[in-house]
Design an enzyme around this catalytic site. Structure first.
Site, PDB file in Angstrom:
ATOM      1  N   ALA A 198       4.696  -2.043   1.665  1.00 50.61           N
ATOM      2  CA  ALA A 198       5.149  -1.362   2.894  1.00 50.61           C
ATOM      3  C   ALA A 198       5.310   0.142   2.695  1.00 50.61           C
ATOM      4  CB  ALA A 198       6.468  -1.977   3.360  1.00 50.61           C
ATOM      5  N   TYR A 233     -13.240  -7.003  -6.495  1.00 50.37           N
ATOM      6  CA  TYR A 233     -12.425  -6.793  -5.286  1.00 50.37           C
ATOM      7  C   TYR A 233     -12.856  -7.769  -4.189  1.00 50.37           C
ATOM      8  CZ  TYR A 233     -10.323  -4.726  -1.145  1.00 50.37           C
ATOM      9  OH  TYR A 233      -9.612  -4.549   0.021  1.00 50.37           O
TER      10      TYR A 233
HETATM   11  N1  LIG Z   1      -8.083   0.580   3.785  1.00 50.68           N
HETATM   12  C1  LIG Z   1      -9.115  -0.248   3.837  1.00 50.68           C
HETATM   13  O1  LIG Z   1     -10.262   0.175   4.062  1.00 50.68           O
HETATM   14  C2  LIG Z   1      -8.886  -1.726   3.659  1.00 50.68           C
HETATM   15  C3  LIG Z   1      -9.851  -2.594   4.205  1.00 50.68           C
HETATM   16  C4  LIG Z   1      -9.669  -3.954   4.060  1.00 50.68           C
HETATM   17  C5  LIG Z   1      -8.575  -4.445   3.412  1.00 50.68           C
HETATM   18  N2  LIG Z   1      -7.649  -3.595   2.863  1.00 50.68           N
HETATM   19  C6  LIG Z   1      -6.494  -4.204   2.189  1.00 50.68           C
HETATM   20  O2  LIG Z   1      -5.340  -3.854   2.915  1.00 50.68           O
HETATM   21  C7  LIG Z   1      -4.188  -3.899   2.069  1.00 50.68           C
HETATM   22  C8  LIG Z   1      -3.405  -2.605   2.227  1.00 50.68           C
HETATM   23  O3  LIG Z   1      -4.225  -1.532   1.840  1.00 50.68           O
HETATM   24  P1  LIG Z   1      -4.131  -0.067   2.465  1.00 50.68           P
HETATM   25  O4  LIG Z   1      -5.467   0.258   2.993  1.00 50.68           O
HETATM   26  O5  LIG Z   1      -2.951   0.048   3.322  1.00 50.68           O
HETATM   27  O6  LIG Z   1      -3.958   0.764   1.098  1.00 50.68           O
HETATM   28  P2  LIG Z   1      -2.806   1.751   0.562  1.00 50.68           P
HETATM   29  O7  LIG Z   1      -2.554   2.813   1.569  1.00 50.68           O
HETATM   30  O8  LIG Z   1      -3.248   2.140  -0.800  1.00 50.68           O
HETATM   31  O9  LIG Z   1      -1.510   0.817   0.457  1.00 50.68           O
HETATM   32  C9  LIG Z   1      -1.451  -0.206  -0.509  1.00 50.68           C
HETATM   33  C10 LIG Z   1      -0.026  -0.710  -0.586  1.00 50.68           C
HETATM   34  O10 LIG Z   1       0.038  -1.760  -1.555  1.00 50.68           O
HETATM   35  C11 LIG Z   1       1.128  -1.534  -2.415  1.00 50.68           C
HETATM   36  N3  LIG Z   1       0.897  -2.112  -3.731  1.00 50.68           N
HETATM   37  C12 LIG Z   1      -0.171  -1.946  -4.540  1.00 50.68           C
HETATM   38  N4  LIG Z   1       0.015  -2.597  -5.703  1.00 50.68           N
HETATM   39  C13 LIG Z   1       1.240  -3.195  -5.614  1.00 50.68           C
HETATM   40  C14 LIG Z   1       2.003  -4.001  -6.494  1.00 50.68           C
HETATM   41  N5  LIG Z   1       1.534  -4.339  -7.702  1.00 50.68           N
HETATM   42  N6  LIG Z   1       3.213  -4.431  -6.084  1.00 50.68           N
HETATM   43  C15 LIG Z   1       3.695  -4.090  -4.870  1.00 50.68           C
HETATM   44  N7  LIG Z   1       3.024  -3.335  -3.989  1.00 50.68           N
HETATM   45  C16 LIG Z   1       1.801  -2.883  -4.373  1.00 50.68           C
HETATM   46  C17 LIG Z   1       1.291  -0.020  -2.451  1.00 50.68           C
HETATM   47  O11 LIG Z   1       2.647   0.319  -2.733  1.00 50.68           O
HETATM   48  P3  LIG Z   1       3.201   0.913  -4.122  1.00 50.68           P
HETATM   49  O12 LIG Z   1       2.095   1.687  -4.758  1.00 50.68           O
HETATM   50  O13 LIG Z   1       4.357   1.745  -3.682  1.00 50.68           O
HETATM   51  O14 LIG Z   1       3.618  -0.301  -4.891  1.00 50.68           O
HETATM   52  C18 LIG Z   1       0.953   0.350  -1.018  1.00 50.68           C
HETATM   53  O15 LIG Z   1       2.110   0.254  -0.214  1.00 50.68           O
HETATM   54  C19 LIG Z   1      -4.737  -4.143   0.672  1.00 50.68           C
HETATM   55  O16 LIG Z   1      -4.591  -5.521   0.374  1.00 50.68           O
HETATM   56  C20 LIG Z   1      -6.197  -3.767   0.781  1.00 50.68           C
HETATM   57  O17 LIG Z   1      -6.990  -4.430  -0.170  1.00 50.68           O
HETATM   58  C21 LIG Z   1      -7.778  -2.236   2.992  1.00 50.68           C
END
Ligand SMILES: NC(=O)c1ccc[n+]([C@@H]2O[C@H](COP(=O)([O-])OP(=O)(O)OC[C@H]3O[C@@H](n4cnc5c(N)ncnc54)[C@H](OP(=O)(O)O)[C@@H]3O)[C@@H](O)[C@H]2O)c1
Length: 270
Positions: free
Chosen positions: A18, A170
């Site tokens: 979050a 991934y």
């Molecule tokens: N952006 C895209 O194009 C896209 C497309 C499809 C799917 N997704 C998926 O959507 C989800 C969110 O991604 P986003 O795009 O919002 O990326 P983001 O802005 O990098 O956010 C990722 C979030 O995950 C948290 N996180 C990562 N590793 C963690 C861990 N080990 N424990 C707890 N929290 C963790 C991070 O928080 P902290 O670093 O503070 O822990 C951050 O809040 C992911 O599952 C990603 O694979 C993204």
């Protein structure tokens, strides 16, 4: 404009990851509906800033106009099963009956072909996108089943369905998420617990910055000349699934920017 209404007027929504991107937008959207929130991530100071925004109102307050009914923050690395179990066991009593779990924490690391990819990156992606999601699900599911109410919303990806060069582990992790979501539905038949896999395409968050390990230029190039999905677009899809009548289950929802599509098969000619 959609007028989302929650089936439970003040559900407890547990959101992993979050502190940024989709997770923060999903928190804002549920806060706007007056939900009670449990927000988890490793960067606690980011969560604190978000909590101040979601409970304080005023400028930048939640879409929908409301405020979160309560916010509880958890500094959590979802890869640590013991820490996940402890965080859930130690939830304040008024927030212990979680009705929506958004398994959002995750991401990609690197874009190298399999033969040169960093095995540490692979391990971290499996630990976060697969095992972290399993830890949170397994810890919260018994309560949902016992109360005969709940919704697990997993954030998958179009990478689960469509291979692209460099997506190797991934994409495979997100394919796990897709199949696990369907398998949960099979196990949960007879309960009213819902399971949804949301599969976004290209969205502008910190995703690419994390994938390219802080390389701002490379991350920015991903979105150059494109109108990608926003975190708010994805949050809207999550909230739509969560606010449908309780007898409706969206199994899988894939969304992409209009400017993204499929390239067809690649053929290497001699
Ligand atoms: N952006 C895209 O194009 C896209 C497309 C499809 C799917 N997704 C998926 O959507 C989800 C969110 O991604 P986003 O795009 O919002 O990326 P983001 O802005 O990098 O956010 C990722 C979030 O995950 C948290 N996180 C990562 N590793 C963690 C861990 N080990 N424990 C707890 N929290 C963790 C991070 O928080 P902290 O670093 O503070 O822990 C951050 O809040 C992911 O599952 C990603 O694979 C993204």
């Amino acid at each position: 404009m959609m007028h989302a209404a929650l089936n439970d007027p003040t559900p407890v929504v547990f959101i992993t990851g979050a502190s940024a991107g989709f997770g923060a937008a999903i928190a804002r959207r549920f806060a706007g509906l007056g939900a009670r929130l449990v927000l988890a991530a490793r960067r606690y100071e980011r969560l604190e800033a978000l909590a101040a925004e979601l409970t304080g109102g005023g400028a930048g307050s939640s879409p929908g106009g409301g405020r979160a009914a309560a916010v509880h923050l958890v500094r959590l690395d979802v890869r640590d099963r013991g820490a996940v179990d402890r965080a859930i066991a130690e939830l304040p009593p008024e927030l212990s009956e979680v009705s929506v779990l958004v398994n959002n924490a995750g991401g990609a690391l690197g874009l190298s072909p399999a033969q040169t990819a960093d095995p540490d990156d692979w391990e971290q992606m499996v630990d976060t996108n697969i095992k972290g999601l399993l830890h949170c699900t397994r810890a919260l599911l018994p309560g949902m089943v016992a109360r005969d109410r709940g919704h697990i919303i997993n954030i998958g990806s179009v990478a689960a369905e469509t291979p692209y060069p460099g997506s190797n582990v991934y994409g495979a992790c997100k394919a796990f998420v897709a199949q696990f979501s369907l398998n949960l539905r099979a196990d949960l038949l007879g309960s009213r617990v819902r399971v949804t896999d949301i599969e976004p395409g290209m969205a502008e968050t910190e995703f690419s910055l994390v994938r390219f390990k802080g390389d701002q230029e490379r991350a920015a190039a991903v979105y150059q000349g494109v109108k990608p999905l926003s975190a708010e677009d994805v949050a809207e899809a999550v909230v739509w699934c969560a606010t449908l009548p309780e007898h409706v289950n969206v199994n899988r929802l894939e969304l992409m920017p209009v400017m993204q599509a499929f390239a067809g098969f690649a053929v290497k000619r001699a």
